[in-house]
Design a protein around this motif. Sequence first.
Motif, PDB file in Angstrom:
ATOM      1  N   ASN A 183       0.854  -1.181   0.000  1.00 45.98           N
ATOM      2  CA  ASN A 183       0.000   0.000   0.000  1.00 45.98           C
ATOM      3  C   ASN A 183       0.892   1.233   0.000  1.00 45.98           C
ATOM      4  OD1 ASN A 183      -1.979   1.897   0.235  1.00 45.98           O
ATOM      5  ND2 ASN A 183      -2.823   1.137   2.167  1.00 45.98           N
ATOM      6  N   SER A 184       1.005   1.886  -1.141  1.00 50.34           N
ATOM      7  CA  SER A 184       1.924   3.018  -1.256  1.00 50.34           C
ATOM      8  C   SER A 184       1.419   4.255  -0.524  1.00 50.34           C
ATOM      9  CB  SER A 184       2.149   3.365  -2.744  1.00 50.34           C
ATOM     10  OG  SER A 184       2.741   2.285  -3.413  1.00 50.34           O
ATOM     11  N   LEU A 185       0.103   4.340  -0.300  1.00 47.53           N
ATOM     12  CA  LEU A 185      -0.428   5.514   0.379  1.00 47.53           C
ATOM     13  C   LEU A 185      -0.334   5.382   1.895  1.00 47.53           C
ATOM     14  CD1 LEU A 185      -3.593   6.244  -1.796  1.00 47.53           C
ATOM     15  CD2 LEU A 185      -1.343   7.318  -1.919  1.00 47.53           C
ATOM     16  N   SER A 186      -0.315   4.167   2.424  1.00 44.78           N
ATOM     17  CA  SER A 186      -0.211   3.946   3.868  1.00 44.78           C
ATOM     18  C   SER A 186       0.691   2.745   4.109  1.00 44.78           C
ATOM     19  CB  SER A 186      -1.599   3.716   4.481  1.00 44.78           C
ATOM     20  OG  SER A 186      -1.497   3.530   5.878  1.00 44.78           O
ATOM     21  N   PRO A 187       2.007   2.942   4.037  1.00 48.93           N
ATOM     22  CA  PRO A 187       2.913   1.794   4.081  1.00 48.93           C
ATOM     23  C   PRO A 187       3.115   1.206   5.469  1.00 48.93           C
ATOM     24  CG  PRO A 187       4.162   3.827   3.906  1.00 48.93           C
ATOM     25  CD  PRO A 187       2.720   4.213   3.832  1.00 48.93           C
ATOM     26  N   TYR A 188       2.823   1.955   6.543  1.00 53.53           N
ATOM     27  CA  TYR A 188       3.067   1.446   7.884  1.00 53.53           C
ATOM     28  C   TYR A 188       1.952   0.480   8.286  1.00 53.53           C
ATOM     29  CZ  TYR A 188       6.886   4.691   8.738  1.00 53.53           C
ATOM     30  OH  TYR A 188       8.075   5.369   8.682  1.00 53.53           O
ATOM     31  N   SER A 189       2.318  -0.536   9.058  1.00 48.16           N
ATOM     32  CA  SER A 189       1.341  -1.516   9.513  1.00 48.16           C
ATOM     33  C   SER A 189       0.460  -0.971  10.622  1.00 48.16           C
ATOM     34  CB  SER A 189       2.060  -2.781   9.999  1.00 48.16           C
ATOM     35  OG  SER A 189       2.979  -2.469  11.040  1.00 48.16           O
ATOM     36  N   ASP A 190       0.894   0.060  11.334  1.00 48.82           N
ATOM     37  CA  ASP A 190       0.109   0.668  12.399  1.00 48.82           C
ATOM     38  C   ASP A 190       0.360   2.167  12.381  1.00 48.82           C
ATOM     39  OD1 ASP A 190      -1.142   1.441  14.817  1.00 48.82           O
ATOM     40  OD2 ASP A 190      -0.821  -0.569  15.638  1.00 48.82           O
ATOM     41  N   ILE A 191      -0.710   2.945  12.566  1.00 46.79           N
ATOM     42  CA  ILE A 191      -0.560   4.396  12.501  1.00 46.79           C
ATOM     43  C   ILE A 191       0.058   4.954  13.775  1.00 46.79           C
ATOM     44  CG2 ILE A 191      -2.470   4.652  10.886  1.00 46.79           C
ATOM     45  CD1 ILE A 191      -4.224   5.482  13.215  1.00 46.79           C
ATOM     46  N   PHE A 192      -0.029   4.240  14.899  1.00 50.49           N
ATOM     47  CA  PHE A 192       0.535   4.721  16.159  1.00 50.49           C
ATOM     48  C   PHE A 192       1.900   4.075  16.379  1.00 50.49           C
ATOM     49  CE2 PHE A 192      -4.026   5.358  16.773  1.00 50.49           C
ATOM     50  CZ  PHE A 192      -4.041   6.671  17.175  1.00 50.49           C
ATOM     51  N   GLY A 193       2.836   4.398  15.525  1.00 47.55           N
ATOM     52  CA  GLY A 193       4.193   3.885  15.641  1.00 47.55           C
ATOM     53  C   GLY A 193       5.190   5.002  15.874  1.00 47.55           C
ATOM     54  N   LEU A 194       6.223   4.703  16.635  1.00 48.39           N
ATOM     55  CA  LEU A 194       7.213   5.721  16.960  1.00 48.39           C
ATOM     56  C   LEU A 194       7.934   6.202  15.708  1.00 48.39           C
ATOM     57  CD1 LEU A 194       8.626   7.337  19.154  1.00 48.39           C
ATOM     58  CD2 LEU A 194      10.214   5.426  19.461  1.00 48.39           C
ATOM     59  N   LYS A 195       8.302   5.285  14.822  1.00 47.14           N
ATOM     60  CA  LYS A 195       8.983   5.674  13.593  1.00 47.14           C
ATOM     61  C   LYS A 195       8.068   6.495  12.684  1.00 47.14           C
ATOM     62  CE  LYS A 195      12.987   3.629  14.213  1.00 47.14           C
ATOM     63  NZ  LYS A 195      14.269   4.372  14.266  1.00 47.14           N
ATOM     64  N   ARG A 196       6.794   6.143  12.659  1.00 42.96           N
ATOM     65  CA  ARG A 196       5.873   6.915  11.825  1.00 42.96           C
ATOM     66  C   ARG A 196       5.674   8.310  12.392  1.00 42.96           C
ATOM     67  NH1 ARG A 196       0.649   8.400  11.808  1.00 42.96           N
ATOM     68  NH2 ARG A 196      -0.317   8.724   9.772  1.00 42.96           N
ATOM     69  N   PHE A 197       5.575   8.424  13.717  1.00 45.60           N
ATOM     70  CA  PHE A 197       5.459   9.745  14.325  1.00 45.60           C
ATOM     71  C   PHE A 197       6.688  10.597  14.037  1.00 45.60           C
ATOM     72  CE2 PHE A 197       2.312   8.187  17.747  1.00 45.60           C
ATOM     73  CZ  PHE A 197       1.254   8.521  16.922  1.00 45.60           C
ATOM     74  N   ARG A 198       7.872   9.990  14.099  1.00 44.62           N
ATOM     75  CA  ARG A 198       9.084  10.742  13.797  1.00 44.62           C
ATOM     76  C   ARG A 198       9.106  11.172  12.335  1.00 44.62           C
ATOM     77  NH1 ARG A 198      13.919  12.258  15.686  1.00 44.62           N
ATOM     78  NH2 ARG A 198      12.501  12.845  17.372  1.00 44.62           N
TER      79      ARG A 198
END
Length: 319
Positions: A167-182
Amino acid sequence: HSLACLTPPAPAPGVPIRMNTQLIGKISLGCTVGLSAVLVCMLAFGSTNLGAAAPARMSQRMGIKPVNPMKRNVFVNAAKKAPSGKVAPPTSRVKNTDPLWLPNTERPAWLDGSMPGDRGFDPLGLSKPAEYLQYDVDQLDQNAAVNKAGRVIGKYAGGIDEVNTENSLSPYSDIFGLKRFRECELIHGRWAMLATLGAIVAELSTGVPWDQAGKVELDGARYLNFNLPFTISQLTLLEVLLVGGAEIYRNTETDLEKRLYPGGAFDPLGFSDKSPEQTQRLREAEIKHGRLAMVAAFGCGVQAYTTGEGLIDNLSFLN
């Protein structure tokens, strides 16, 4: 008569009371500048020593020699424990290598300080790793008098910082991730740095406030005093296609490090090829500037909404 002169006249009946929006805007601008100054001090001096710096400087100005309670305790304890009445030399004070965002606070367990700019700030626990509970199936026997609910039979810790290209528009498996927040914080900070600098430079060079630039463009697209053969609708569509294509291309990267710092063409001067210490220092400086720029961009929006004036006009009260 003197009290009557000091008392403001009452508004006429039926006339609505209007708030001074310009005063509110200037107050909000002053609060934004003050908050930025406090953040700069906390980031520069280390937050755990911020409260003790002001009393020490005040004592020096008054000519009073400040007494360090830690050294005093060391001397007293050494005098009690040292044999034959000899005072043992005081131990050296350990330097604080883990400054936090607020003095006398503890770092959350999920923030280990390895990321640039990590000061342990997560009061709501948004980046706390999620833990999923697995429940047994509820009893659904219609002939039984009581159907018991399913109990917890296991726990599962999901891979929050996993990235896939499905999924190129939402590649992370969870939206509440530390790496995604960074990643979101860093991207928003970079856009905020460009926006605040661009708003100031554009108003200084053209005299048009940033919040009024859209009205000027409705009369015809211009860039550097050159007319562009495009309408606003065409420019908007072109921007959506270009920025959207670049975002989709960026989301195809599965390496978490390269998603934040791609290097290559985005580092023409080769700053990331230096020593690891310099790279870490530059990343620390980037996230600090990005945070201050986000605060500044929010202040620009507040003053534009409340006063209706540009950035430079709102600074006229400093003269």
